[in-house]
Design a protein around this motif. Structure first.
Motif, mmCIF file in Angstrom:
data_model
loop_
_atom_site.group_PDB
_atom_site.id
_atom_site.type_symbol
_atom_site.label_atom_id
_atom_site.label_comp_id
_atom_site.label_asym_id
_atom_site.label_seq_id
_atom_site.Cartn_x
_atom_site.Cartn_y
_atom_site.Cartn_z
ATOM 1 N N THR A 286 0.997 -1.118 -0.064
ATOM 2 C CA THR A 286 0.091 0.137 -0.005
ATOM 3 C C THR A 286 0.950 1.459 0.182
ATOM 4 O O THR A 286 2.016 1.179 0.356
ATOM 5 C CB THR A 286 -0.669 -0.112 1.252
ATOM 6 O OG1 THR A 286 -0.023 0.102 2.469
ATOM 7 C CG2 THR A 286 -2.011 -1.261 1.054
ATOM 8 N N GLY A 326 -3.350 1.428 6.061
ATOM 9 C CA GLY A 326 -3.942 0.356 6.490
ATOM 10 C C GLY A 326 -2.898 -0.397 7.579
ATOM 11 O O GLY A 326 -3.317 -1.441 7.920
ATOM 12 N N GLU A 487 -9.686 -2.714 9.937
ATOM 13 C CA GLU A 487 -10.095 -3.632 8.873
ATOM 14 C C GLU A 487 -11.193 -3.042 8.153
ATOM 15 O O GLU A 487 -11.163 -3.280 6.847
ATOM 16 C CB GLU A 487 -10.540 -5.076 9.349
ATOM 17 C CG GLU A 487 -9.297 -5.641 9.819
ATOM 18 C CD GLU A 487 -9.427 -7.025 10.480
ATOM 19 O OE1 GLU A 487 -10.859 -7.467 10.437
ATOM 20 O OE2 GLU A 487 -8.696 -7.634 11.144
ATOM 21 N N GLY A 490 -9.984 0.524 6.670
ATOM 22 C CA GLY A 490 -8.719 0.945 5.991
ATOM 23 C C GLY A 490 -8.010 1.829 6.853
ATOM 24 O O GLY A 490 -7.297 2.647 6.160
#
Length: 556
Positions: A286, A326, A487, A490
């Motif tokens: 990410t 995240g 979760e 994010g």
């Protein structure tokens, strides 16, 4: 869960043979026309030189029981329907104020849980520690100063000579707790009541303080009543343990037996409430959402007649780190290492030098108006949920505050709907939104703080010791909540903590700070299981009681 009354069990001894003997103690509070029972028929004893632990969740009656010994409850609002408390055979319930003053701080001392509210903000460290010396020992100023310096050395305050004139707000949480301990030990009491004395203290200092208490106890024959939710401490320190639930003692016994074979369901629940290591994996590759380069926060130290700057306190001194979207970055280190200062600097709540990039945008140099829309995406949850929530605002007003600032298009009804959804997300009943913070438990107040941060749908949340003031069972609940929110939305977390067990359960990567610099960083597994530096290894050992194997690796 059934409650078994063991208050008349094996803890009772022959009258007059114990240092402290509590019998059938009950405590009630007058709330309007009603009486609320906080403690019900509690009996226990403490012998000279013995360490007794009183454990249980918030609201179980532990602190109320301890405060009853020194008659420090808010009388007449608080009263004792039944009971007796004898110290060396002398009845304390109903004793004259003059006699209680002779005992308080001299024969019986107490370390309170929250040092910031227990220390006088207008008095220096030296004055506060010396106060009981002047009152009970009638020493000279020179003798008092020498004793204060000795005590500050004992409790691990660095450069104590420079701290004599310090005020509580200039000290870290751990330093304030050490000052409280020094005050309690000043007159070498017969009984020390320690009410969560290591809650705000990092793991290495925690180990030092526990060792210190043990050494002083052996030297003086001092008894300790240790109130805590840290069962690992109880296992090491206490000879006997009493478990409280809803104002009653539900189990007691010698500590080793109680831990090995707990009989009551509640005791088993407490022993099982430990943060578990993180098993899930963070999303890979990410983008980097937050990055600092050579970040510095230096506070001037002034001196001389003209108050000129003579040096700087380098709270953060050249920190470079990055967090991916995240992910959770754990920031660990001792009290005063710069963890909180780093978090506040990243949020531009403290002036700093160096680069801070959020979402690829440089934050340094941005004015108030330019920063304002970014504030919505960067939120913070503070350590003390009670201190960070305004007592004059309802829960709805607290949570909607950010909406009022950042989303003026919402009507009153729409804001309440958004607040209700945020409360449901954190496990709170929206029907309670018009209540005030004092009407909630510590864990519920922390959920309110999280809801306040979450309501703006941020990308980054800085969590500054969000579980340190909570019981283990509540800690596990809050950690589960934070994992679920991360979760679902994010979220990215910067998780600041001195509790490595908590960090291990939620963080993907860890940086270890000391004296304002990063001394080690890497994945959570690498840093906490295979630390490369002696400092990181000491933190890990203090947290997990780890030992080195033949290969030099550290294992549990």
């Amino acid at each position: 869960m059934s409650v078994v009354d063991v208050s008349q069990g094996s803890g009772a001894g022959a009258p007059g043979t114990h240092l402290i003997e509590v019998k059938d103690l009950s405590v009630s509070f007058r709330i309007g026309r009603n009486n609320i029972e906080a403690v019900r028929g509690v009996s226990f004893h403490i012998d000279k030189g013995e360490t007794v632990a009183l454990v249980g969740e918030s609201g179980s009656g532990k602190s109320v029981t301890a405060l009853s010994i020194l008659q420090l409850l808010p009388y007449p609002k608080a009263f004792h329907p039944t009971g007796s408390i004898k110290f060396n055979g002398q009845e304390l319930l109903g004793a004259p104020d003059k006699e209680l003053q002779r005992i308080r701080g001299n024969k019986i001392s107490m370390i309170f849980q929250e040092p910031m509210t227990s220390l006088n903000p207008l008095h220096t460290v030296e004055k506060q520690i010396a106060e009981s010396l002047f009152l009970h020992r009638h020493v000279t100023k020179a003798q008092a100063r020498a004793r204060v310096l000795e005590l500050l050395h004992l409790v691990g305050i660095k450069e104590p000579e420079k701290r004599l004139g310090s005020f509580p707000h200039t000290l870290s949480g751990g330093q304030r707790q050490r000052v409280m301990i020094a005050m309690a030990l000043a007159n070498e009491p017969d009984l020390l009541i320690a009410d969560e004395p290591t809650t705000a203290v990092d793991v290495t200092i925690q180990a030092q303080i526990l060792k210190l208490l043990e050494e002083i106890q052996k030297r003086m024959g001092m008894a300790i009543l240790f109130i805590t939710h840290e069962l690992g401490i109880v296992r090491k320190l206490a000879n006997r343990t009493y478990v409280m639930y809803q104002g009653k003692l539900v189990e007691e016994g010698d500590t080793a037996t109680l831990f090995a074979k707990p009989k009551h369901e509640y005791t088993r629940t407490l022993l099982a409430a430990e943060p578990k290591p993180r098993r899930d994996k963070a999303p890979e590759n990410t983008p980097i959402i937050l990055q600092t380069t050579d970040l510095k926060v230096h506070f001037p130290r002034k001196g001389g007649l003209l108050g000129r700057t003579i040096d700087y306190v380098r709270a953060v001194d050249g920190v470079s780190m990055a967090v991916r979207a995240g992910h959770t970055l754990g920031v660990v280190g001792e009290s005063g290492s710069g963890k909180t200062t780093l978090g506040l600097a990243i949020l531009r709540l403290l002036r700093s030098e160096g680069s801070i990039q959020f979402g690829g945008r440089e934050l340094q140099g941005l004015g108030f108006r330019e920063l304002r829309p970014l504030r919505k995406e960067m939120q913070v949850v503070f350590q003390d949920p009670y201190g960070s929530l305004s007592p004059r605002l309802s829960v709805c007003q607290i949570i909607e505050e950010g909406l009022v600032v950042h989303d003026k298009s919402l009507s009153w009804e729409q804001r309440r709907a958004v607040v209700a959804e945020a409360m449901r997300e954190v496990g709170l009943d929206p029907a309670t939104m018009d209540r005030y913070p004092h009407e909630f438990s510590g864990g519920q107040r922390q959920r309110i703080s999280i809801a306040r941060a979450l309501v703006l749908k941020p990308r980054l949340i800085v969590l500054d010791e969000p579980t340190s003031a909570l019981d283990r069972t509540v800690q596990v609940q809050i950690l589960d909540l934070l994992r679920g929110l991360r979760e679902r939305h994010g979220l990215t977390y910067l998780f600041i903590s001195h509790d490595l067990k908590v960090v291990r359960s939620i963080a993907d990567h860890v940086i270890v700070m000391r004296d304002g610099v990063i001394v080690e960083q890497g994945t959570t597994e690498d840093v906490l299981e295979r630390p490369k530096t002696a400092y990181a290894a000491a933190l890990v050992k203090a947290s997990f009681d780890l030992v080195a194997d033949d290969s030099g690796a550290v294992r549990g």
